[in-house]
Design an enzyme around this catalytic site. Sequence first.
Site, PDB file in Angstrom:
ATOM      1  N   ASN A  87      36.799  30.909  47.403  1.00 22.71           N
ATOM      2  CA  ASN A  87      35.608  30.085  47.166  1.00 22.71           C
ATOM      3  C   ASN A  87      35.030  29.649  48.509  1.00 22.71           C
ATOM      4  O   ASN A  87      35.522  30.028  49.561  1.00 22.71           O
ATOM      5  CB  ASN A  87      35.965  28.894  46.270  1.00 22.71           C
ATOM      6  CG  ASN A  87      37.036  28.034  46.896  1.00 22.71           C
ATOM      7  OD1 ASN A  87      36.869  27.487  47.979  1.00 22.71           O
ATOM      8  ND2 ASN A  87      38.199  27.949  46.238  1.00 22.71           N
ATOM      9  N   ASP A 118      41.391  28.017  40.285  1.00 21.49           N
ATOM     10  CA  ASP A 118      41.851  27.665  38.930  1.00 21.49           C
ATOM     11  C   ASP A 118      42.504  28.872  38.263  1.00 21.49           C
ATOM     12  O   ASP A 118      43.331  28.717  37.367  1.00 21.49           O
ATOM     13  CB  ASP A 118      40.678  27.187  38.079  1.00 21.49           C
ATOM     14  CG  ASP A 118      40.182  25.825  38.535  1.00 21.49           C
ATOM     15  OD1 ASP A 118      41.027  25.001  38.924  1.00 21.49           O
ATOM     16  OD2 ASP A 118      38.958  25.598  38.518  1.00 21.49           O
ATOM     17  N   LYS A 124      44.128  13.567  34.390  1.00 24.49           N
ATOM     18  CA  LYS A 124      45.211  13.918  35.312  1.00 24.49           C
ATOM     19  C   LYS A 124      46.005  12.679  35.724  1.00 24.49           C
ATOM     20  O   LYS A 124      46.880  12.761  36.587  1.00 24.49           O
ATOM     21  CB  LYS A 124      44.663  14.629  36.551  1.00 24.49           C
ATOM     22  CG  LYS A 124      43.913  15.933  36.237  1.00 24.49           C
ATOM     23  CD  LYS A 124      43.634  16.754  37.497  1.00 24.49           C
ATOM     24  CE  LYS A 124      42.699  17.926  37.203  1.00 24.49           C
ATOM     25  NZ  LYS A 124      42.687  18.951  38.241  1.00 24.49           N
TER      26      LYS A 124
HETATM   27  O1  PMT Z   1      36.083  22.268  52.398  1.00 25.41           O
HETATM   28  P1  PMT Z   1      34.624  21.846  52.533  1.00 25.41           P
HETATM   29  O2  PMT Z   1      33.725  23.035  52.813  1.00 25.41           O
HETATM   30  O3  PMT Z   1      34.445  20.712  53.504  1.00 25.41           O
HETATM   31  O4  PMT Z   1      34.130  21.309  51.114  1.00 25.41           O
HETATM   32  C1  PMT Z   1      34.683  20.146  50.589  1.00 25.41           C
HETATM   33  C2  PMT Z   1      34.990  20.269  49.099  1.00 25.41           C
HETATM   34  C3  PMT Z   1      33.688  20.407  48.320  1.00 25.41           C
HETATM   35  C4  PMT Z   1      35.884  21.495  48.849  1.00 25.41           C
HETATM   36  C5  PMT Z   1      35.777  18.966  48.691  1.00 25.41           C
HETATM   37  O5  PMT Z   1      34.969  17.855  48.944  1.00 25.41           O
HETATM   38  C6  PMT Z   1      36.166  19.002  47.228  1.00 25.41           C
HETATM   39  O6  PMT Z   1      35.420  18.666  46.331  1.00 25.41           O
HETATM   40  N1  PMT Z   1      37.427  19.461  46.973  1.00 25.41           N
HETATM   41  C7  PMT Z   1      37.957  19.713  45.607  1.00 25.41           C
HETATM   42  C8  PMT Z   1      37.400  21.013  45.111  1.00 25.41           C
HETATM   43  C9  PMT Z   1      37.904  21.357  43.723  1.00 25.41           C
HETATM   44  O7  PMT Z   1      38.625  22.288  43.568  1.00 25.41           O
HETATM   45  O8  PMT Z   1      37.494  20.533  42.762  1.00 25.41           O
HETATM   46  P2  PMT Z   1      37.853  20.686  41.198  1.00 25.41           P
HETATM   47  O9  PMT Z   1      36.952  19.713  40.533  1.00 25.41           O
HETATM   48  O10 PMT Z   1      37.803  22.128  40.777  1.00 25.41           O
HETATM   49  O11 PMT Z   1      39.364  20.226  41.122  1.00 25.41           O
HETATM   50  C10 PMT Z   1      39.734  18.883  40.839  1.00 25.41           C
HETATM   51  C11 PMT Z   1      40.943  18.479  41.624  1.00 25.41           C
HETATM   52  O12 PMT Z   1      42.070  19.239  41.175  1.00 25.41           O
HETATM   53  C12 PMT Z   1      40.866  18.699  43.125  1.00 25.41           C
HETATM   54  O13 PMT Z   1      41.445  17.581  43.761  1.00 25.41           O
HETATM   55  C13 PMT Z   1      41.697  19.961  43.365  1.00 25.41           C
HETATM   56  O14 PMT Z   1      42.317  19.940  44.651  1.00 25.41           O
HETATM   57  C14 PMT Z   1      42.741  19.841  42.257  1.00 25.41           C
HETATM   58  N2  PMT Z   1      43.300  21.121  41.774  1.00 25.41           N
HETATM   59  C15 PMT Z   1      42.519  22.034  41.151  1.00 25.41           C
HETATM   60  C16 PMT Z   1      43.088  23.191  40.648  1.00 25.41           C
HETATM   61  C17 PMT Z   1      44.479  23.409  40.823  1.00 25.41           C
HETATM   62  N3  PMT Z   1      45.062  24.512  40.400  1.00 25.41           N
HETATM   63  N4  PMT Z   1      45.213  22.496  41.467  1.00 25.41           N
HETATM   64  C18 PMT Z   1      44.665  21.361  41.932  1.00 25.41           C
HETATM   65  O15 PMT Z   1      45.372  20.538  42.529  1.00 25.41           O
END
Ligand code: PMT
Length: 396
Positions: free
Chosen positions: A204, A273, A335
């Site tokens: 990504n 994911d 979560k």
């Molecule tokens: O890295 P940059 O270019 O500076 O950009 C920053 C960012 C946009 C990546 C950052 O600010 C951000 O939003 N990070 C989380 C991105 C994400 O995967 O969001 P999500 O809404 O899909 O996931 C929710 C949370 O679950 C996140 O804390 C993620 O780390 C966590 N997760 C998701 C999937 C997984 N298998 N394990 C996880 O721990």
Amino acid sequence: MHILLAVSGGIAAYKSAELVRLLRKKGAAVRVVMTRSAMQFVSPLTFQALSGNPVHTELLDADAENAMGHISLARWADRIIIAPATADTIAKLSHGLADDLLTTIYLAATCPVYVAPAMNQAMWHKPVTQENINRLIAHGVTTIGPGQGDQACGETGYGRMSEPAEICERLLGRPSEQCLRNRKVLISAGPTREPLDPVRYITNRSSGKMGYALARAALKAGARVTLVSGPVALAPPVNVDVINVETAAQMHEAVISRAEAHDIYIGAAAVADYTPAEVQPEKIKKQDEQVTILLQKTRDILAEVAQLPNRPFTVGFAAETHELETYALGKLTGKNLDLIAANWVGRDQGGFDSEQNALRVFWPTGRQTLAMTDKSHLAEQLISLIAKRCDEKNTA
Ligand code: PMT
């Protein structure tokens, strides 16, 4: 407060005159150093009149050395701001060159140093400039900006020097408190890479900038920091324990095995994911018009951290293209998190790979909006909010 303003040669030098005025209005004592090329844009007399002090321009000036040479100037300063910081100046500083007064003062400085970059957007995005600025950041320099918008060269994009009012506020703001002293903080950052075959992967747009900024901010706040990083093009922050991983499964292992030994976990990584159900041992050949790749859900690292018997204070991120608040609140409760920082992605400003970001932060009993600013500044604000919430939870 003693502020040493170092002006290098860019058109934004005229904005630094206003910066001197603002700093003095707020009660700061200001001394100004100019490079030769800076003097082609603004006269030293302007800065002398505004600062009320002679302007320093030469490294080897016998009179100046007797009065205030580079060592004395570096010692005098409580904070140094290089504004504008041109691509050339940033390159020199990041490589430790010291062939003029500005660069020599930087090497002699022990106080906090800030840079406000200003250059054409293509120059800013050039990988070598990014490497140079990241090296400076890794060595503890704080960046202010650059901002986005119309540039003097007629182009539009990142590279505009931040406005003097913002620089003034950042410089004179209270030094960040050691709000995480004696705390151990584990942070994940960057993307993951999920291999399809020996030469291809799914990933990504995460650059790691947000997570790395959080690691630096936590360190500055007095924490011992471990950073589990996906593949990024950023210099590892100095004094941070960096664990490099590639896949979601590796990130899972690295985080889960360390989480209980930390007080705080911040999941800033964009973890895949889904991962290919099978990794082909050989390069997938181009044959059929369409191919189907079966994807398997990865393990949710954040949710698993929150379920550990000795869980740390658990902070998630939510990256959303729509219904930010609804999805963020769903993740906070679903979560079982202590706090979640939600950001928009896929928009012009903020989110993935951008220099700036804005956050809407939610916790079970409250919320706060952190306005669009550069990621290092935003990270400092988020870290102080996390420290506050964590202290409150521990004393409840
Ligand atoms: O890295 P940059 O270019 O500076 O950009 C920053 C960012 C946009 C990546 C950052 O600010 C951000 O939003 N990070 C989380 C991105 C994400 O995967 O969001 P999500 O809404 O899909 O996931 C929710 C949370 O679950 C996140 O804390 C993620 O780390 C966590 N997760 C998701 C999937 C997984 N298998 N394990 C996880 O721990």
